[in-house]
Write an enzyme that holds these catalytic residues in place. Structure first.
Site, PDB file in Angstrom:
ATOM      1  CB  ALA A 107      48.456  25.693   6.161  1.00  0.00           C
ATOM      2  CE  LYS A 112      50.345  28.331  -2.528  1.00  0.00           C
ATOM      3  NZ  LYS A 112      50.926  26.987  -2.735  1.00  0.00           N
ATOM      4  CD  GLU A 130      45.525  19.734   5.761  1.00  0.00           C
ATOM      5  OE1 GLU A 130      44.626  18.892   5.578  1.00  0.00           O
ATOM      6  OE2 GLU A 130      45.810  20.626   4.922  1.00  0.00           O
ATOM      7  CB  CYS A 228      48.147  23.648  -8.056  1.00  0.00           C
ATOM      8  SG  CYS A 228      47.386  22.186  -7.342  1.00  0.00           S
TER       9      CYS A 228
END
Length: 442
Positions: A107, A112, A130, A228
């Site tokens: 996260a 997001k 995380e 990404c």
């Protein structure tokens, strides 16, 4: 500027064929910036350099390259979040709903997560994970700034969570660590960190993360996998390999304005979409079953004195309050206690918790001291407010004492949006803006 790696160029030429020239031209153009508005805080005015809407996110706007929106007093108040436009797509595809149990597995820094949390509107539970502790703290800060009241922020590896929460979630976001090819335009320094072996190494880790995520999704639930990056190894091939290991999953088509994926997968190339490189896939788990949600036992109820202090401060405060920690060491339970609120929180035994719902404040010697998180919440308390000009708002965020009428605790506000707490006495508002957030005047 570091040149694009030759192996990357060969890889993209094989993927894009006749589109390669158009793709390369985008690297001579400015990268795209974006701003996502917090619809619950409803800022009456946006930065002047805030542009057209991002098609796939109703609260998203394109932002000028030179914008200073991140330095605005309302940015610190959670009125908006700076987020690259393509990065707004995965959470839009996941489309978290009020009342659901949602997991954002990778996260940080929180773009997001906050996007999903605002869609949920404080209903249900959003678990934000995380594994890296320092990044988890940044994630927690952004959850607080954007006012998400129903978030549980944890720091654990996916296998730990899968053991604790099998088939517990309606929806899971997996924005996996990747080789980062989509950042080559915005952050040219990342080009030097990439190697031809990067995609294969990342794909191995992505497969492990996806397998654990699959274990935590209920039958009938949905999962969004995103990166990404733009290579097939980490994107389409990783999804195909996942489906070969998990016959109980299928791809599901999605269609949003400007983002149509009839086969359930989409690569965002900068020459096709106004954004940076990204990949999104929507997966559905077969069957239909409720979440296997193991609710934590109600063993942390605060004392009657602590609740009385809370309700004296704010009579309309939620009755669903829990004790999440003591204050200063050595004080008794009734003298110093932290109060928080999270409906339907799960069992977290063995999992490191960074933030548990909305921290309301601390009771010290039967007096309630409100927490900054409650001021930032999309549901702030019904208490007196002090309206500040932009200039005074900057002075407040710098830690200055300001003149104010009234007495006792109040919310310092700018354009109707709370900035934090102050305590008024003798015509002055003592500043309670957190010292770690204060910014010196320039």
């Amino acid at each position: 500027m570091t040149e694009l790696p030759q192996a990357f160029l060969s890889q993209m030429a094989a993927q894009l064929k006749g589109e390669m020239a158009a793709f390369l031209r985008t690297y001579d153009e400015p990268y795209q910036r974006g701003l996502r508005v917090n619809p619950w805080k409803r800022p009456t005015r946006l930065p002047d350099d805030c542009g057209e809407r991002v098609p796939w996110e109703e609260n998203g706007h394109y932002l000028a390259l030179t914008s200073t929106a991140g330095a605005d007093v309302l940015h610190e108040a959670g009125a908006w979040y700076l987020q690259e436009p393509s990065a707004m797509l995965p959470a839009a595809v996941l489309n978290a709903q009020p009342g659901e149990h949602v997991l954002d597995l990778c996260a940080a820094p929180g773009g997001k997560s906050t996007q999903s949390g605002l869609r949920m509107g404080g209903q249900g539970v959003l678990v934000c994970n995380e594994p890296v502790w320092e990044r988890a703290k940044i994630l927690s800060q952004n959850i607080e700034r954007m006012g998400i009241p129903n978030a549980l922020v944890v720091s654990a590896y996916p296998d730990q969570l899968a053991q604790r929460w099998p088939e517990a979630f309606d929806a899971i976001q997996v924005d996996a660590p990747c080789s980062g090819e989509g950042m080559f335009r915005r952050h040219p320094e990342t080009r030097a960190e990439w190697s031809p072996e990067s995609p294969a190494g990342c794909a191995k880790r992505q497969a492990e993360i996806l397998d654990r995520a699959a274990e935590m999704l209920r039958p009938g639930g949905r999962m969004v996998y995103s990166t990404c990056t733009m290579n097939r190894t980490e994107n389409e091939d990783t999804v195909d390999a996942f489906l070969s290991r998990h016959a109980d999953f299928s791809l599901e088509a999605f269609s949003l304005p400007g983002a149509d994926a009839p086969d359930g997968m989409m690569t965002c190339y900068p020459h096709r979409m106004k954004g940076e490189g990204h990949f999104v896939a929507l997966l559905r788990k077969h069957g239909d079953a409720p979440c296997n949600w193991q609710k934590a036992p109600e063993k942390d109820a605060p004392s009657k004195d602590a609740l009385q202090a809370l309700h004296t401060f704010c009579p309309t405060a939620s009755a669903n309050v829990m004790r999440t920690g003591s204050g200063k060491p050595g004080r008794s339970r009734d003298e110093s206690v932290t109060l928080s609120c999270l409906t339907d929180r799960p069992v977290c035994d063995g999992i490191q918790v960074v933030r548990c719902g909305l921290q309301l404040g601390t009771v010290q010697k039967k007096l309630f001291v409100p927490d900054h998180a409650w001021a930032m919440s999309i549901f702030p308390p019904d208490v007196p407010r002090v309206a500040l000009s932009r200039e005074d708002a900057r002075r407040y965020q710098a830690g200055e004492t300001l003149p104010a009428d009234g007495k006792g605790w109040a919310l310092a506000c700018c354009d109707g949006i709370p900035l934090g707490w102050g305590k008024i006495s003798d015509g002055q508002m003592k500043n309670h803006y957190p010292k770690g957030l204060r910014r010196p005047l320039r």
